[in-house]
Design a protein around this motif. Structure first.
Motif, PDB file in Angstrom:
ATOM      1  N   ALA A  49       0.833  -1.202   0.000  1.00 57.88           N
ATOM      2  CA  ALA A  49       0.000   0.000   0.000  1.00 57.88           C
ATOM      3  C   ALA A  49       0.869   1.255   0.000  1.00 57.88           C
ATOM      4  O   ALA A  49       0.596   2.210  -0.728  1.00 57.88           O
ATOM      5  CB  ALA A  49      -0.937   0.004   1.205  1.00 57.88           C
ATOM      6  N   GLY A  50       1.927   1.255   0.794  1.00 55.15           N
ATOM      7  CA  GLY A  50       2.832   2.392   0.829  1.00 55.15           C
ATOM      8  C   GLY A  50       3.541   2.605  -0.498  1.00 55.15           C
ATOM      9  O   GLY A  50       3.680   3.744  -0.965  1.00 55.15           O
ATOM     10  N   ARG A  51       3.970   1.512  -1.105  1.00 54.14           N
ATOM     11  CA  ARG A  51       4.638   1.617  -2.403  1.00 54.14           C
ATOM     12  C   ARG A  51       3.683   2.149  -3.468  1.00 54.14           C
ATOM     13  O   ARG A  51       4.032   3.031  -4.253  1.00 54.14           O
ATOM     14  CB  ARG A  51       5.180   0.252  -2.823  1.00 54.14           C
ATOM     15  N   ARG A  52       2.457   1.640  -3.484  1.00 50.94           N
ATOM     16  CA  ARG A  52       1.482   2.091  -4.479  1.00 50.94           C
ATOM     17  C   ARG A  52       1.138   3.566  -4.284  1.00 50.94           C
ATOM     18  O   ARG A  52       1.080   4.331  -5.239  1.00 50.94           O
ATOM     19  CB  ARG A  52       0.218   1.247  -4.406  1.00 50.94           C
ATOM     20  N   PHE A  53       0.900   3.985  -3.032  1.00 52.68           N
ATOM     21  CA  PHE A  53       0.596   5.388  -2.778  1.00 52.68           C
ATOM     22  C   PHE A  53       1.794   6.270  -3.140  1.00 52.68           C
ATOM     23  O   PHE A  53       1.628   7.358  -3.680  1.00 52.68           O
ATOM     24  CB  PHE A  53       0.200   5.614  -1.321  1.00 52.68           C
ATOM     25  N   GLY A  54       3.004   5.800  -2.874  1.00 53.24           N
ATOM     26  CA  GLY A  54       4.195   6.557  -3.247  1.00 53.24           C
ATOM     27  C   GLY A  54       4.317   6.727  -4.752  1.00 53.24           C
ATOM     28  O   GLY A  54       4.681   7.801  -5.240  1.00 53.24           O
ATOM     29  N   LEU A  55       3.995   5.679  -5.505  1.00 57.16           N
ATOM     30  CA  LEU A  55       4.037   5.779  -6.966  1.00 57.16           C
ATOM     31  C   LEU A  55       2.984   6.740  -7.493  1.00 57.16           C
ATOM     32  O   LEU A  55       3.258   7.548  -8.390  1.00 57.16           O
ATOM     33  CB  LEU A  55       3.852   4.396  -7.601  1.00 57.16           C
ATOM     34  N   ILE A  56       1.791   6.655  -6.944  1.00 61.86           N
ATOM     35  CA  ILE A  56       0.725   7.570  -7.367  1.00 61.86           C
ATOM     36  C   ILE A  56       1.100   9.007  -7.022  1.00 61.86           C
ATOM     37  O   ILE A  56       0.901   9.921  -7.819  1.00 61.86           O
ATOM     38  CB  ILE A  56      -0.617   7.172  -6.731  1.00 61.86           C
ATOM     39  N   THR A  57       1.683   9.200  -5.844  1.00 64.58           N
ATOM     40  CA  THR A  57       2.105  10.537  -5.448  1.00 64.58           C
ATOM     41  C   THR A  57       3.170  11.074  -6.393  1.00 64.58           C
ATOM     42  O   THR A  57       3.090  12.210  -6.858  1.00 64.58           O
ATOM     43  CB  THR A  57       2.641  10.521  -4.001  1.00 64.58           C
ATOM     44  N   ALA A  58       4.176  10.244  -6.697  1.00 66.99           N
ATOM     45  CA  ALA A  58       5.281  10.686  -7.555  1.00 66.99           C
ATOM     46  C   ALA A  58       4.823  10.904  -8.997  1.00 66.99           C
ATOM     47  O   ALA A  58       5.314  11.809  -9.677  1.00 66.99           O
ATOM     48  CB  ALA A  58       6.414   9.669  -7.506  1.00 66.99           C
ATOM     49  N   ALA A  59       3.890  10.105  -9.466  1.00 69.67           N
ATOM     50  CA  ALA A  59       3.471  10.187 -10.866  1.00 69.67           C
ATOM     51  C   ALA A  59       2.356  11.191 -11.103  1.00 69.67           C
ATOM     52  O   ALA A  59       2.259  11.757 -12.191  1.00 69.67           O
ATOM     53  CB  ALA A  59       3.011   8.807 -11.346  1.00 69.67           C
ATOM     54  N   LEU A  60       1.516  11.446 -10.114  1.00 74.04           N
ATOM     55  CA  LEU A  60       0.337  12.275 -10.337  1.00 74.04           C
ATOM     56  C   LEU A  60       0.314  13.522  -9.464  1.00 74.04           C
ATOM     57  O   LEU A  60       0.359  14.642  -9.971  1.00 74.04           O
ATOM     58  CB  LEU A  60      -0.931  11.442 -10.085  1.00 74.04           C
ATOM     59  N   PHE A  61       0.246  13.326  -8.151  1.00 75.72           N
ATOM     60  CA  PHE A  61       0.049  14.460  -7.260  1.00 75.72           C
ATOM     61  C   PHE A  61       1.228  15.430  -7.266  1.00 75.72           C
ATOM     62  O   PHE A  61       1.036  16.641  -7.365  1.00 75.72           O
ATOM     63  CB  PHE A  61      -0.211  13.994  -5.827  1.00 75.72           C
ATOM     64  N   LEU A  62       2.437  14.941  -7.148  1.00 72.57           N
ATOM     65  CA  LEU A  62       3.605  15.817  -7.060  1.00 72.57           C
ATOM     66  C   LEU A  62       3.806  16.659  -8.318  1.00 72.57           C
ATOM     67  O   LEU A  62       3.978  17.878  -8.208  1.00 72.57           O
ATOM     68  CB  LEU A  62       4.853  14.991  -6.733  1.00 72.57           C
ATOM     69  N   PRO A  63       3.783  16.082  -9.514  1.00 72.01           N
ATOM     70  CA  PRO A  63       3.936  16.935 -10.706  1.00 72.01           C
ATOM     71  C   PRO A  63       2.840  17.994 -10.847  1.00 72.01           C
ATOM     72  O   PRO A  63       3.124  19.131 -11.217  1.00 72.01           O
ATOM     73  CB  PRO A  63       3.884  15.949 -11.871  1.00 72.01           C
ATOM     74  N   VAL A  64       1.595  17.624 -10.543  1.00 74.30           N
ATOM     75  CA  VAL A  64       0.493  18.589 -10.643  1.00 74.30           C
ATOM     76  C   VAL A  64       0.697  19.716  -9.645  1.00 74.30           C
ATOM     77  O   VAL A  64       0.576  20.902  -9.988  1.00 74.30           O
ATOM     78  CB  VAL A  64      -0.872  17.895 -10.432  1.00 74.30           C
ATOM     79  N   GLN A  65       1.021  19.371  -8.399  1.00 79.54           N
ATOM     80  CA  GLN A  65       1.201  20.387  -7.369  1.00 79.54           C
ATOM     81  C   GLN A  65       2.386  21.297  -7.681  1.00 79.54           C
ATOM     82  O   GLN A  65       2.295  22.518  -7.531  1.00 79.54           O
ATOM     83  CB  GLN A  65       1.383  19.739  -5.996  1.00 79.54           C
ATOM     84  N   LEU A  66       3.495  20.728  -8.110  1.00 81.16           N
ATOM     85  CA  LEU A  66       4.672  21.537  -8.421  1.00 81.16           C
ATOM     86  C   LEU A  66       4.431  22.450  -9.617  1.00 81.16           C
ATOM     87  O   LEU A  66       4.772  23.640  -9.586  1.00 81.16           O
ATOM     88  CB  LEU A  66       5.880  20.644  -8.680  1.00 81.16           C
ATOM     89  N   THR A  67       3.852  21.909 -10.667  1.00 85.04           N
ATOM     90  CA  THR A  67       3.593  22.708 -11.865  1.00 85.04           C
ATOM     91  C   THR A  67       2.650  23.865 -11.563  1.00 85.04           C
ATOM     92  O   THR A  67       2.925  25.022 -11.910  1.00 85.04           O
ATOM     93  CB  THR A  67       3.000  21.828 -12.982  1.00 85.04           C
ATOM     94  N   ASN A  68       1.550  23.569 -10.907  1.00 79.06           N
ATOM     95  CA  ASN A  68       0.582  24.618 -10.592  1.00 79.06           C
ATOM     96  C   ASN A  68       1.129  25.599  -9.560  1.00 79.06           C
ATOM     97  O   ASN A  68       0.892  26.803  -9.659  1.00 79.06           O
ATOM     98  CB  ASN A  68      -0.728  24.023 -10.098  1.00 79.06           C
ATOM     99  N   GLY A  69       1.857  25.102  -8.579  1.00 81.94           N
ATOM    100  CA  GLY A  69       2.435  25.982  -7.563  1.00 81.94           C
ATOM    101  C   GLY A  69       3.440  26.955  -8.152  1.00 81.94           C
ATOM    102  O   GLY A  69       3.443  28.145  -7.832  1.00 81.94           O
ATOM    103  N   VAL A  70       4.317  26.455  -9.033  1.00 80.09           N
ATOM    104  CA  VAL A  70       5.292  27.327  -9.686  1.00 80.09           C
ATOM    105  C   VAL A  70       4.582  28.343 -10.579  1.00 80.09           C
ATOM    106  O   VAL A  70       4.938  29.531 -10.593  1.00 80.09           O
ATOM    107  CB  VAL A  70       6.322  26.495 -10.485  1.00 80.09           C
ATOM    108  N   ALA A  71       3.569  27.909 -11.312  1.00 82.79           N
ATOM    109  CA  ALA A  71       2.820  28.827 -12.177  1.00 82.79           C
ATOM    110  C   ALA A  71       2.142  29.924 -11.357  1.00 82.79           C
ATOM    111  O   ALA A  71       2.194  31.104 -11.726  1.00 82.79           O
ATOM    112  CB  ALA A  71       1.789  28.065 -13.003  1.00 82.79           C
ATOM    113  N   MET A  72       1.535  29.553 -10.242  1.00 84.18           N
ATOM    114  CA  MET A  72       0.870  30.562  -9.407  1.00 84.18           C
ATOM    115  C   MET A  72       1.877  31.497  -8.763  1.00 84.18           C
ATOM    116  O   MET A  72       1.631  32.705  -8.656  1.00 84.18           O
ATOM    117  CB  MET A  72      -0.007  29.886  -8.347  1.00 84.18           C
ATOM    118  N   ALA A  73       3.024  30.976  -8.335  1.00 80.90           N
ATOM    119  CA  ALA A  73       4.063  31.829  -7.757  1.00 80.90           C
ATOM    120  C   ALA A  73       4.603  32.797  -8.804  1.00 80.90           C
ATOM    121  O   ALA A  73       4.809  33.985  -8.518  1.00 80.90           O
ATOM    122  CB  ALA A  73       5.188  30.973  -7.192  1.00 80.90           C
TER     123      ALA A  73
END
Length: 82
Positions: A49-73
């Protein structure tokens, strides 16, 4: 709705989903695993479960958050507003 409203909406939605999944794992799934599985199966389940959530975080949540956060900043930086 303009483009920046969509960027903010995506950023906030992504954060809410990440926190919601994290809370669901911590407050619901893992306590059930502790209660219902023996030690060996529980260890394998928690690791998977930890590995799967980590993969989803690295592949989906992190890129979206970083891209949008940098754009808003960038948008809020003095001298860059339209």
């Amino acid at each position: 709705m303009d483009g920046w409203a969509q960027v903010r909406f995506t950023h906030v939605t992504g954060a809410a989903l990440w926190v919601g999944v994290r809370l669901a794992l911590s407050l619901d799934v893992l306590p059930l695993a502790r209660r219902m599985l023996d030690a060996g199966a529980r260890g394998m389940f928690v690791q998977a479960a930890g590995r799967r959530f980590g993969l989803i975080t690295a592949a989906l949540f992190l890129p979206v958050q970083l891209t949008n956060g940098v754009a808003m900043a960038w948008r809020q930086w003095p001298g860059t507003r339209e």
